[in-house]
Design a protein around this motif. Structure first.
Motif, PDB file in Angstrom:
ATOM      1  N   TYR A 215       0.836  -1.210   0.000  1.00 44.18           N
ATOM      2  CA  TYR A 215       0.000   0.000   0.000  1.00 44.18           C
ATOM      3  C   TYR A 215       0.865   1.253   0.000  1.00 44.18           C
ATOM      4  N   PHE A 216       0.561   2.178  -0.883  1.00 45.10           N
ATOM      5  CA  PHE A 216       1.193   3.483  -0.914  1.00 45.10           C
ATOM      6  C   PHE A 216       0.109   4.519  -0.620  1.00 45.10           C
ATOM      7  N   PRO A 217       0.304   5.354   0.392  1.00 45.14           N
ATOM      8  CA  PRO A 217      -0.764   6.293   0.775  1.00 45.14           C
ATOM      9  C   PRO A 217      -1.165   7.249  -0.337  1.00 45.14           C
ATOM     10  N   GLN A 218      -0.230   7.587  -1.239  1.00 42.45           N
ATOM     11  CA  GLN A 218      -0.564   8.521  -2.310  1.00 42.45           C
ATOM     12  C   GLN A 218      -1.189   7.831  -3.517  1.00 42.45           C
ATOM     13  N   TRP A 219      -1.044   6.522  -3.632  1.00 42.54           N
ATOM     14  CA  TRP A 219      -1.579   5.784  -4.778  1.00 42.54           C
ATOM     15  C   TRP A 219      -2.619   4.745  -4.394  1.00 42.54           C
ATOM     16  N   GLY A 220      -2.594   4.311  -3.139  1.00 41.75           N
ATOM     17  CA  GLY A 220      -3.493   3.254  -2.720  1.00 41.75           C
ATOM     18  C   GLY A 220      -2.872   1.881  -2.914  1.00 41.75           C
ATOM     19  N   GLY A 221      -3.714   0.875  -2.840  1.00 41.76           N
ATOM     20  CA  GLY A 221      -3.263  -0.503  -3.012  1.00 41.76           C
ATOM     21  C   GLY A 221      -4.356  -1.329  -3.665  1.00 41.76           C
ATOM     22  N   MET A 222      -4.196  -2.638  -3.635  1.00 38.42           N
ATOM     23  CA  MET A 222      -5.178  -3.511  -4.260  1.00 38.42           C
ATOM     24  C   MET A 222      -6.463  -3.589  -3.451  1.00 38.42           C
ATOM     25  N   LEU A 223      -6.372  -3.331  -2.140  1.00 38.14           N
ATOM     26  CA  LEU A 223      -7.533  -3.512  -1.278  1.00 38.14           C
ATOM     27  C   LEU A 223      -8.213  -2.204  -0.879  1.00 38.14           C
TER      28      LEU A 223
END
Length: 297
Positions: A229-237
């Motif tokens: 998870y990357f806070p600026q891009w998000g993640g899969m979930l």
């Protein structure tokens, strides 16, 4: 045709392709031979292709080689392990070499050094000799690292993934990219060695059962990727945090003293370029009010 980074005094108009402020190409015309970007691309993939074919030319001929050299199943398994084992150390060394002398000289030197091992494969007359030539030929697979390094130096983030994919299926942002690329590539080969030892060495498992177990292991090892998870891009979930931008994220690596010394400028450039990593269906924080130079810069 080394890397184009660090040559910030060059005029972008000198390049045949449109480039960003780091002189990395913003386009990827695969049939072009424009210098230096596309010429480096074609030279790198041709070189890696030759090394790949040389390293894996033996397996299709194993029925003939086995009869000629009287190899046992253990001998064949050991030779396979030796082939990928050699690449483990070579890839780590290649990463360091790319940082020190650049990918062009590093990859060319390795190719010349491993060429004799490829030539001597035809003279193998024993199981030990066959194992040794496969071991040293496997060193040439380290050109994977130099190819990735070179493409990351020549192409901007929006197209570098495509360039890497094409060049390596046929990351220079900091001074440690070569080492990181080498360790990543070496880690992949360590996994190959472990897989060979567990599932395909000796007679513990049949080939079919070994492949089945290997598939289960691959699925199990891939599941944790969903947690990235990357806070600026998000993640899969889950999605990104609207209040976090690329600049916010990468500036955390530098303290106030380092920022006063302008050591953070490379991270700022990378943060600006990495905005292309934003997903098309997920909006990150609006750049209109945060793209202005932060107060801490």
């Amino acid at each position: 045709m080394g890397t184009v980074q660090g040559n910030n005094d060059l005029d972008p108009k000198q390049f045949a392709l449109p480039v960003d402020k780091e002189h990395k190409s913003k386009v990827f015309p695969i049939f072009s031979v424009a210098n230096p970007h596309m010429r480096a691309f074609h030279l790198s993939w041709v070189q890696f292709f030759a090394c790949f074919v040389s390293s894996f030319a033996a397996p299709p001929l194993l029925p003939i080689i086995r009869d000629n050299l009287n190899l046992t199943a253990t001998d064949i398994g050991n030779a396979g392990i030796a082939s990928v084992s050699g690449a483990v150390f070579a890839r780590i060394a290649m990463g360091t070499a790319c940082d020190l002398v650049g990918p062009r000289l590093a990859s060319a030197s390795l190719t010349l050094l491993t060429a004799p091992a490829v030539y001597l494969t035809s003279s193998a007359d024993s199981a030990t000799w066959f194992l040794l030539v496969r071991f040293f030929t496997g060193f040439s697979l380290a050109t994977f690292v130099s190819t990735q390094f070179w493409m990351s130096s020549m192409f901007s983030p929006p197209v570098v993934g495509r360039a890497n994919g094409v060049s390596c299926n046929w990351q220079k942002l900091t001074q440690s990219l070569g080492v990181i690329s080498g360790m990543t590539g070496g880690g992949g080969n360590v996994g190959a060695v472990i897989t060979q030892l567990i599932f395909f060495k000796g007679s513990r498992y049949t080939t079919e059962l070994g492949i089945s177990y290997m598939g289960i292991m691959m699925i199990a090892c891939s599941i944790p990727i969903t947690l990235i998870y990357f806070p600026q891009w998000g993640g899969m979930l889950c999605g990104p945090k609207s209040e976090v931008t690329e600049v916010d994220y990468y500036m955390k690596e530098w303290d106030s003293q380092e920022q006063q010394q302008d050591l953070h400028q490379v991270s700022l450039k990378f943060a600006d370029s990495s905005k292309s990593e934003r997903g098309k269906k997920v909006e990150s924080a609006s750049s209109e009010d945060k793209d202005s130079t932060p107060t801490h810069v």
